[in-house]
Design a protein around this motif. Structure first.
Motif, PDB file in Angstrom:
ATOM      1  N   GLN A  29      -6.764   4.227  15.298  1.00  0.00           N
ATOM      2  CA  GLN A  29      -6.682   5.520  14.606  1.00  0.00           C
ATOM      3  C   GLN A  29      -7.297   5.422  13.217  1.00  0.00           C
ATOM      4  OE1 GLN A  29      -2.608   6.809  14.520  1.00  0.00           O
ATOM      5  NE2 GLN A  29      -2.353   6.624  16.720  1.00  0.00           N
ATOM      6  N   MET A  30      -7.910   4.272  12.945  1.00  0.00           N
ATOM      7  CA  MET A  30      -8.430   4.023  11.615  1.00  0.00           C
ATOM      8  C   MET A  30      -9.900   4.453  11.536  1.00  0.00           C
ATOM      9  SD  MET A  30      -8.440   0.437   9.586  1.00  0.00           S
ATOM     10  CE  MET A  30      -9.895  -0.219  10.358  1.00  0.00           C
ATOM     11  N   SER A  31     -10.240   5.048  10.422  1.00  0.00           N
ATOM     12  CA  SER A  31     -11.631   5.407  10.149  1.00  0.00           C
ATOM     13  C   SER A  31     -11.978   4.878   8.764  1.00  0.00           C
ATOM     14  CB  SER A  31     -11.803   6.931  10.188  1.00  0.00           C
ATOM     15  OG  SER A  31     -11.106   7.526   9.097  1.00  0.00           O
ATOM     16  N   SER A  32     -13.253   4.895   8.444  1.00  0.00           N
ATOM     17  CA  SER A  32     -13.663   4.420   7.118  1.00  0.00           C
ATOM     18  C   SER A  32     -13.035   5.296   6.030  1.00  0.00           C
ATOM     19  CB  SER A  32     -15.185   4.400   6.995  1.00  0.00           C
ATOM     20  OG  SER A  32     -15.713   5.706   7.167  1.00  0.00           O
ATOM     21  N   HIS A  33     -12.904   6.574   6.307  1.00  0.00           N
ATOM     22  CA  HIS A  33     -12.289   7.492   5.346  1.00  0.00           C
ATOM     23  C   HIS A  33     -10.826   7.101   5.085  1.00  0.00           C
ATOM     24  CE1 HIS A  33     -11.074  11.177   3.322  1.00  0.00           C
ATOM     25  NE2 HIS A  33     -10.115  11.330   4.233  1.00  0.00           N
ATOM     26  N   LEU A  34     -10.078   6.823   6.147  1.00  0.00           N
ATOM     27  CA  LEU A  34      -8.670   6.422   6.000  1.00  0.00           C
ATOM     28  C   LEU A  34      -8.545   5.079   5.280  1.00  0.00           C
ATOM     29  CD1 LEU A  34      -7.098   7.446   9.433  1.00  0.00           C
ATOM     30  CD2 LEU A  34      -6.726   8.509   7.198  1.00  0.00           C
ATOM     31  N   LEU A  35      -9.452   4.148   5.578  1.00  0.00           N
ATOM     32  CA  LEU A  35      -9.419   2.840   4.923  1.00  0.00           C
ATOM     33  C   LEU A  35      -9.690   2.975   3.429  1.00  0.00           C
ATOM     34  CD1 LEU A  35      -9.141  -0.210   5.073  1.00  0.00           C
ATOM     35  CD2 LEU A  35     -11.585  -0.332   5.665  1.00  0.00           C
ATOM     36  N   VAL A  36     -10.706   3.737   3.066  1.00  0.00           N
ATOM     37  CA  VAL A  36     -11.023   3.952   1.641  1.00  0.00           C
ATOM     38  C   VAL A  36      -9.847   4.618   0.939  1.00  0.00           C
ATOM     39  CG1 VAL A  36     -12.507   5.245   0.048  1.00  0.00           C
ATOM     40  CG2 VAL A  36     -13.531   3.984   1.958  1.00  0.00           C
ATOM     41  N   ARG A  37      -9.269   5.622   1.580  1.00  0.00           N
ATOM     42  CA  ARG A  37      -8.123   6.309   0.982  1.00  0.00           C
ATOM     43  C   ARG A  37      -6.945   5.353   0.799  1.00  0.00           C
ATOM     44  NH1 ARG A  37      -4.582  10.367   4.260  1.00  0.00           N
ATOM     45  NH2 ARG A  37      -3.729   8.366   4.750  1.00  0.00           N
ATOM     46  N   ALA A  38      -6.637   4.539   1.800  1.00  0.00           N
ATOM     47  CA  ALA A  38      -5.523   3.593   1.720  1.00  0.00           C
ATOM     48  C   ALA A  38      -5.748   2.592   0.599  1.00  0.00           C
ATOM     49  CB  ALA A  38      -5.334   2.878   3.055  1.00  0.00           C
ATOM     50  N   ILE A  39      -6.984   2.096   0.473  1.00  0.00           N
ATOM     51  CA  ILE A  39      -7.294   1.146  -0.607  1.00  0.00           C
ATOM     52  C   ILE A  39      -7.166   1.818  -1.961  1.00  0.00           C
ATOM     53  CG2 ILE A  39      -9.131  -0.242  -1.647  1.00  0.00           C
ATOM     54  CD1 ILE A  39     -10.083  -0.844   1.257  1.00  0.00           C
ATOM     55  N   ARG A  40      -7.694   3.026  -2.096  1.00  0.00           N
ATOM     56  CA  ARG A  40      -7.605   3.751  -3.375  1.00  0.00           C
ATOM     57  C   ARG A  40      -6.145   3.992  -3.760  1.00  0.00           C
ATOM     58  NH1 ARG A  40      -8.578   9.108  -2.741  1.00  0.00           N
ATOM     59  NH2 ARG A  40     -10.425   8.637  -1.526  1.00  0.00           N
ATOM     60  N   TYR A  41      -5.338   4.453  -2.819  1.00  0.00           N
ATOM     61  CA  TYR A  41      -3.924   4.695  -3.097  1.00  0.00           C
ATOM     62  C   TYR A  41      -3.183   3.400  -3.435  1.00  0.00           C
ATOM     63  CZ  TYR A  41      -4.316   9.538  -1.422  1.00  0.00           C
ATOM     64  OH  TYR A  41      -4.653  10.850  -1.264  1.00  0.00           O
ATOM     65  N   ALA A  42      -3.529   2.329  -2.727  1.00  0.00           N
ATOM     66  CA  ALA A  42      -2.876   1.040  -2.993  1.00  0.00           C
ATOM     67  C   ALA A  42      -3.192   0.561  -4.407  1.00  0.00           C
ATOM     68  CB  ALA A  42      -3.318   0.002  -1.962  1.00  0.00           C
ATOM     69  N   VAL A  43      -4.431   0.697  -4.817  1.00  0.00           N
ATOM     70  CA  VAL A  43      -4.828   0.284  -6.172  1.00  0.00           C
ATOM     71  C   VAL A  43      -4.127   1.167  -7.210  1.00  0.00           C
ATOM     72  CG1 VAL A  43      -6.780   0.173  -7.779  1.00  0.00           C
ATOM     73  CG2 VAL A  43      -7.015  -0.736  -5.461  1.00  0.00           C
ATOM     74  N   GLU A  44      -4.096   2.470  -6.974  1.00  0.00           N
ATOM     75  CA  GLU A  44      -3.423   3.380  -7.911  1.00  0.00           C
ATOM     76  C   GLU A  44      -1.939   3.067  -8.025  1.00  0.00           C
ATOM     77  OE1 GLU A  44      -4.277   7.336  -6.553  1.00  0.00           O
ATOM     78  OE2 GLU A  44      -6.383   7.224  -7.161  1.00  0.00           O
ATOM     79  N   ARG A  45      -1.268   2.850  -6.897  1.00  0.00           N
ATOM     80  CA  ARG A  45       0.162   2.532  -6.922  1.00  0.00           C
ATOM     81  C   ARG A  45       0.426   1.215  -7.634  1.00  0.00           C
ATOM     82  NH1 ARG A  45       0.361   5.302  -1.911  1.00  0.00           N
ATOM     83  NH2 ARG A  45      -0.184   3.438  -0.745  1.00  0.00           N
ATOM     84  N   GLN A  46      -0.421   0.223  -7.399  1.00  0.00           N
ATOM     85  CA  GLN A  46      -0.244  -1.061  -8.071  1.00  0.00           C
ATOM     86  C   GLN A  46      -0.430  -0.897  -9.578  1.00  0.00           C
ATOM     87  OE1 GLN A  46       1.027  -3.707  -6.915  1.00  0.00           O
ATOM     88  NE2 GLN A  46       0.700  -5.015  -8.682  1.00  0.00           N
ATOM     89  N   GLN A  47      -1.417  -0.111  -9.982  1.00  0.00           N
ATOM     90  CA  GLN A  47      -1.639   0.136 -11.410  1.00  0.00           C
ATOM     91  C   GLN A  47      -0.431   0.835 -12.025  1.00  0.00           C
ATOM     92  OE1 GLN A  47      -4.165  -0.996 -13.265  1.00  0.00           O
ATOM     93  NE2 GLN A  47      -3.129  -0.173 -15.049  1.00  0.00           N
ATOM     94  N   LEU A  48       0.136   1.806 -11.318  1.00  0.00           N
ATOM     95  CA  LEU A  48       1.326   2.496 -11.809  1.00  0.00           C
ATOM     96  C   LEU A  48       2.519   1.543 -11.919  1.00  0.00           C
ATOM     97  CD1 LEU A  48       1.090   5.901  -9.904  1.00  0.00           C
ATOM     98  CD2 LEU A  48       0.777   5.504 -12.361  1.00  0.00           C
ATOM     99  N   ARG A  49       2.667   0.647 -10.939  1.00  0.00           N
ATOM    100  CA  ARG A  49       3.751  -0.341 -10.998  1.00  0.00           C
ATOM    101  C   ARG A  49       3.599  -1.246 -12.215  1.00  0.00           C
ATOM    102  NH1 ARG A  49       4.072  -1.831  -4.640  1.00  0.00           N
ATOM    103  NH2 ARG A  49       5.529  -0.179  -4.071  1.00  0.00           N
TER     104      ARG A  49
END
Length: 168
Positions: A29-49
């Motif tokens: 169910q994974m697409s390049s769009h979902l992967l990019v979004r997941a990476i972007r969100y993961a980086v943002e959440r880590q920065q917020l933490r």
């Protein structure tokens, strides 16, 4: 951490995020769009933490080094936290105060003054301000204690001097 799984189970995905993963993706169910979004969100959440951790460290430094005593008291009147200045004002260790009843009445409507008598019979006069707050998800009171012993002694000396002038 972004978990790539073959399980299409939302409960499992939620459990992995609660265990520390930033996100999860399901194989097939994974697409390049979902992967990019997941990476972007993961980086943002880590920065917020990281920013939250830095903010908490700065706040801890302020509380630990505050000249006023700070005491957090539960609704039931039990001491939840004290800073080193409060420890000094009470003349007791943190371990002796945490989890014990707060010995003074809590009111948020007025500033209170009272005396604290240490083990060595030293008396400290404090001024206490109380506000309602939240601590660990529970409603609590935050008491700010200021040592006004010197001010009270100066006021008494001034009053004694004025009485002597009136007598003279």
């Amino acid at each position: 951490i972004i978990l790539l799984t073959g399980f299409d189970d939302e409960i499992f995905g939620i459990q992995t995020v609660q265990a520390g993963a930033q996100d999860y993706l399901v194989k097939g169910q994974m697409s390049s769009h979902l992967l990019v979004r997941a990476i972007r969100y993961a980086v943002e959440r880590q920065q917020l933490r990281l920013e939250l951790k830095e903010s908490e460290a700065r706040l801890r430094i302020i509380i630990e080094n505050n000249a006023d005593g700070i005491v957090v008291v539960s609704q039931a009147g039990i001491v939840q936290f004290i800073n080193p200045s409060a420890e000094t004002l009470f003349g007791r260790s943190i371990d002796e105060l945490i989890g014990k009843p707060f010995a003074f009445p809590i009111t948020t409507t007025k500033i209170q003054e009272f005396n604290i008598i240490h083990r060595n019979d030293q008396t400290v006069t404090v001024e206490m301000r109380v506000v309602k707050t939240e601590w660990g998800g529970e409603f609590t009171y935050l008491a700010s204690l200021r040592d006004i012993t010197e001010r009270k002694q100066t006021e008494k000396t001034l009053q004694d001097n004025l009485q002597q002038v009136e007598i003279a």
